[in-house]
Design an enzyme around this catalytic site. Structure first.
Site, PDB file in Angstrom:
ATOM      1  N   ASP A  10      -1.937  -5.732   5.975  1.00 18.17           N
ATOM      2  CA  ASP A  10      -1.654  -6.263   4.784  1.00 18.17           C
ATOM      3  C   ASP A  10      -1.523  -7.979   4.900  1.00 18.17           C
ATOM      4  O   ASP A  10      -0.605  -8.248   5.530  1.00 18.17           O
ATOM      5  CB  ASP A  10      -0.440  -5.555   4.165  1.00 18.17           C
ATOM      6  CG  ASP A  10      -0.701  -4.045   4.281  1.00 18.17           C
ATOM      7  OD1 ASP A  10      -1.189  -3.546   3.172  1.00 18.17           O
ATOM      8  OD2 ASP A  10      -0.658  -3.306   5.423  1.00 18.17           O
ATOM      9  N   ASP A  54       3.006   4.727   4.645  1.00 21.57           N
ATOM     10  CA  ASP A  54       2.738   4.518   6.206  1.00 21.57           C
ATOM     11  C   ASP A  54       2.487   2.921   6.381  1.00 21.57           C
ATOM     12  O   ASP A  54       2.349   2.598   7.444  1.00 21.57           O
ATOM     13  CB  ASP A  54       1.606   5.152   6.814  1.00 21.57           C
ATOM     14  CG  ASP A  54       0.270   5.402   5.811  1.00 21.57           C
ATOM     15  OD1 ASP A  54       0.406   4.523   4.726  1.00 21.57           O
ATOM     16  OD2 ASP A  54      -0.632   6.033   6.175  1.00 21.57           O
ATOM     17  N   HIS A  55       2.661   2.334   5.241  1.00 22.14           N
ATOM     18  CA  HIS A  55       2.325   0.805   5.262  1.00 22.14           C
ATOM     19  C   HIS A  55       3.928   0.474   4.741  1.00 22.14           C
ATOM     20  O   HIS A  55       4.614   1.139   3.850  1.00 22.14           O
ATOM     21  CB  HIS A  55       1.348   0.288   4.208  1.00 22.14           C
ATOM     22  CG  HIS A  55       0.055   0.548   4.527  1.00 22.14           C
ATOM     23  ND1 HIS A  55      -0.790  -0.692   4.726  1.00 22.14           N
ATOM     24  CD2 HIS A  55      -0.809   1.653   4.674  1.00 22.14           C
ATOM     25  CE1 HIS A  55      -1.918  -0.200   5.168  1.00 22.14           C
ATOM     26  NE2 HIS A  55      -1.991   1.110   5.012  1.00 22.14           N
ATOM     27  N   TYR A  65      -7.621  -3.597  -2.279  1.00 20.01           N
ATOM     28  CA  TYR A  65      -7.576  -2.678  -1.502  1.00 20.01           C
ATOM     29  C   TYR A  65      -9.078  -2.379  -0.991  1.00 20.01           C
ATOM     30  O   TYR A  65      -9.747  -1.856  -1.553  1.00 20.01           O
ATOM     31  CB  TYR A  65      -7.280  -1.331  -2.039  1.00 20.01           C
ATOM     32  CG  TYR A  65      -7.351  -0.016  -1.105  1.00 20.01           C
ATOM     33  CD1 TYR A  65      -6.662  -0.142   0.245  1.00 20.01           C
ATOM     34  CD2 TYR A  65      -7.656   1.055  -1.818  1.00 20.01           C
ATOM     35  CE1 TYR A  65      -6.720   0.906   1.092  1.00 20.01           C
ATOM     36  CE2 TYR A  65      -7.789   2.186  -0.574  1.00 20.01           C
ATOM     37  CZ  TYR A  65      -7.362   1.970   0.596  1.00 20.01           C
ATOM     38  OH  TYR A  65      -7.030   3.076   1.381  1.00 20.01           O
ATOM     39  N   ASN A  93      -7.471  -4.183   5.255  1.00 17.36           N
ATOM     40  CA  ASN A  93      -8.003  -3.122   6.381  1.00 17.36           C
ATOM     41  C   ASN A  93      -8.395  -4.019   7.510  1.00 17.36           C
ATOM     42  O   ASN A  93      -9.834  -3.428   7.998  1.00 17.36           O
ATOM     43  CB  ASN A  93      -8.941  -2.237   5.554  1.00 17.36           C
ATOM     44  CG  ASN A  93      -8.410  -0.834   5.267  1.00 17.36           C
ATOM     45  OD1 ASN A  93      -7.666  -0.309   6.079  1.00 17.36           O
ATOM     46  ND2 ASN A  93      -8.553  -0.234   4.160  1.00 17.36           N
ATOM     47  N   ASP A 126       0.006   4.336  -0.323  1.00 13.19           N
ATOM     48  CA  ASP A 126      -0.528   5.740   0.094  1.00 13.19           C
ATOM     49  C   ASP A 126      -0.150   6.997  -0.892  1.00 13.19           C
ATOM     50  O   ASP A 126       0.365   7.893  -0.382  1.00 13.19           O
ATOM     51  CB  ASP A 126       0.190   6.057   1.463  1.00 13.19           C
ATOM     52  CG  ASP A 126      -0.514   7.391   2.276  1.00 13.19           C
ATOM     53  OD1 ASP A 126      -1.576   7.511   1.837  1.00 13.19           O
ATOM     54  OD2 ASP A 126       0.068   8.080   2.968  1.00 13.19           O
ATOM     55  N   ASN A 171       0.806  -1.257  -0.003  1.00 17.31           N
ATOM     56  CA  ASN A 171      -0.090  -0.029   0.026  1.00 17.31           C
ATOM     57  C   ASN A 171       0.937   1.293   0.117  1.00 17.31           C
ATOM     58  O   ASN A 171       1.483   1.458   0.861  1.00 17.31           O
ATOM     59  CB  ASN A 171      -0.823  -0.261   1.274  1.00 17.31           C
ATOM     60  CG  ASN A 171      -1.786   1.274   1.257  1.00 17.31           C
ATOM     61  OD1 ASN A 171      -1.339   2.232   0.861  1.00 17.31           O
ATOM     62  ND2 ASN A 171      -3.012   1.131   1.658  1.00 17.31           N
ATOM     63  N   GLU A 217      -3.864   1.630  -2.913  1.00 18.26           N
ATOM     64  CA  GLU A 217      -4.049   2.944  -2.612  1.00 18.26           C
ATOM     65  C   GLU A 217      -3.136   3.970  -3.425  1.00 18.26           C
ATOM     66  O   GLU A 217      -2.573   4.676  -2.939  1.00 18.26           O
ATOM     67  CB  GLU A 217      -3.845   3.272  -1.084  1.00 18.26           C
ATOM     68  CG  GLU A 217      -4.432   4.663  -0.812  1.00 18.26           C
ATOM     69  CD  GLU A 217      -4.585   4.693   0.988  1.00 18.26           C
ATOM     70  OE1 GLU A 217      -5.065   5.761   1.178  1.00 18.26           O
ATOM     71  OE2 GLU A 217      -4.063   4.043   1.510  1.00 18.26           O
ATOM     72  N   ASP A 238      -3.920  -4.766   1.142  1.00 16.46           N
ATOM     73  CA  ASP A 238      -4.202  -4.231   2.312  1.00 16.46           C
ATOM     74  C   ASP A 238      -5.834  -4.607   2.589  1.00 16.46           C
ATOM     75  O   ASP A 238      -6.743  -4.029   1.975  1.00 16.46           O
ATOM     76  CB  ASP A 238      -4.268  -2.447   1.997  1.00 16.46           C
ATOM     77  CG  ASP A 238      -4.626  -1.858   3.525  1.00 16.46           C
ATOM     78  OD1 ASP A 238      -5.319  -2.542   4.378  1.00 16.46           O
ATOM     79  OD2 ASP A 238      -4.860  -0.397   3.386  1.00 16.46           O
TER      80      ASP A 238
END
Length: 312
Positions: free
Chosen positions: A277, A302-303, A166, A207, A65, A63, A91, A205
């Site tokens: 993830d 941030d992942h 995602y 989530n 971001d 991911n 993402e 991801d």
């Protein structure tokens, strides 16, 4: 995890603050030394299966971001070093017309596939970059209410399907939790139908932190997106449908192994994170599982990326 959700990871931020570096200041008491963070060290890669076969497929999922920002942060340098056979991104937040030339021109991956949101610029989006051309590539899961957000790409290879996803976030205040529950049911049905044709690898991801071991602060997050009973149950039902969490298959008791950290409160340096993830495998692929890696030292998002070594 969506940008809005990231900004509102209050529980993670609270824990990061609790584990912070501010000394105790009560009068007459010695300042308390901050506790050193407990980090996860990714062990050396295992490149053979339990039955002694050598891995012949390497898949990385990340991911990013925001694809354009990730490219500027030298994410592609890490990818070239990792050198997977297939790179899956989530993402991306980038329309195909706005893709950076640095990634569209990569000769290492001549076969590139992109999916983005139809309605919102700079939202959601997934990509798949392959060294070898798949037999067939499809987008979405066949349901318009889900597919307009650009969340799934499926590639068919000779012996397996590869699905990158995602998964929708339940969002702040759980305003999308009902939608997420519908997604979980429909996505599980899609994967189950694929599995009837040939086995699959699902990466991305997803989530959700499935169990308490999968996030730093389970107690403080039970009512937050990513750790609600409903989301965790949706993941459990996916496992019950015949798919296996490859990391937990190999490392069932491993703690402090996370793939996402909020940008707030220095959460990453303190390892106040979540494992969001995953690589999930059909039962038929499990004998070929060699290793499932968390590359938590790779920066740019941030992942962090995850990598799968597999015999197919």
């Amino acid at each position: 995890m969506s940008k809005r959700a990231k900004k509102n990871e209050q529980a993670a931020a609270d824990e990061a603050n609790d584990n912070g570096t501010e000394p105790a200041t009560k009068k007459g008491k010695k300042a308390k030394e901050p506790e050193a963070p407990i980090l996860y060290e990714d062990p050396p890669d295992k490149l053979t299966s339990k039955d002694g076969r050598a891995a012949n497929m390497k898949i990385t999922s990340w991911n990013v971001d925001g694809l354009r920002a990730w490219v500027k942060k030298k994410g592609l340098d890490w990818v070239r070093q990792e050198d997977p056979d297939v790179l899956c991104l989530q993402e991306t937040k980038c329309a195909e017309k706005s893709l950076p030339a640095d990634i569209t021109s990569m000769p290492e991956y001549p076969h590139k596939y992109w999916a983005g949101s139809e309605d919102k610029e700079g939202y959601s989006g997934v990509a798949m970059l392959c060294k070898t051309e798949p037999i067939k590539v499809s987008y979405g899961i066949g349901k318009e209410e889900h597919d307009k957000e650009g969340r799934v790409i499926t590639a068919e290879f000779p012996s397996f399907f590869l699905v990158t996803a995602y998964v929708p976030n339940a969002s702040r205040g759980l305003v999308r939790l009902d939608y997420r529950k519908t997604w979980d049911v429909d996505f599980r049905a899609y994967l189950t139908d694929l599995d009837k044709k040939k086995p699959l690898v699902l990466c991305g991801d997803l989530n959700v932190a499935h169990q308490e071991i999968d996030l730093k602060n389970p107690k403080g997050n039970r009512k937050n997106a990513g750790f609600t009973p409903e989301e965790r149950e949706g993941f459990s039902q996916l496992l019950e449908a015949g798919f296996t969490d490859s990391f937990r298959e190999l490392y069932p008791e491993q703690t402090n192994a996370y793939t996402f950290w909020t940008y707030m409160m220095n959460a990453r340096s303190k390892n106040v994170g979540w494992r969001l993830d995953y690589f999930l495998l059909s039962a038929a692929l499990l004998p070929g599982l060699c290793d499932s890696k968390i590359r938590n030292t790779a920066m740019g998002s941030d992942h962090c990326p995850i990598t799968l070594h597999l015999v197919v």
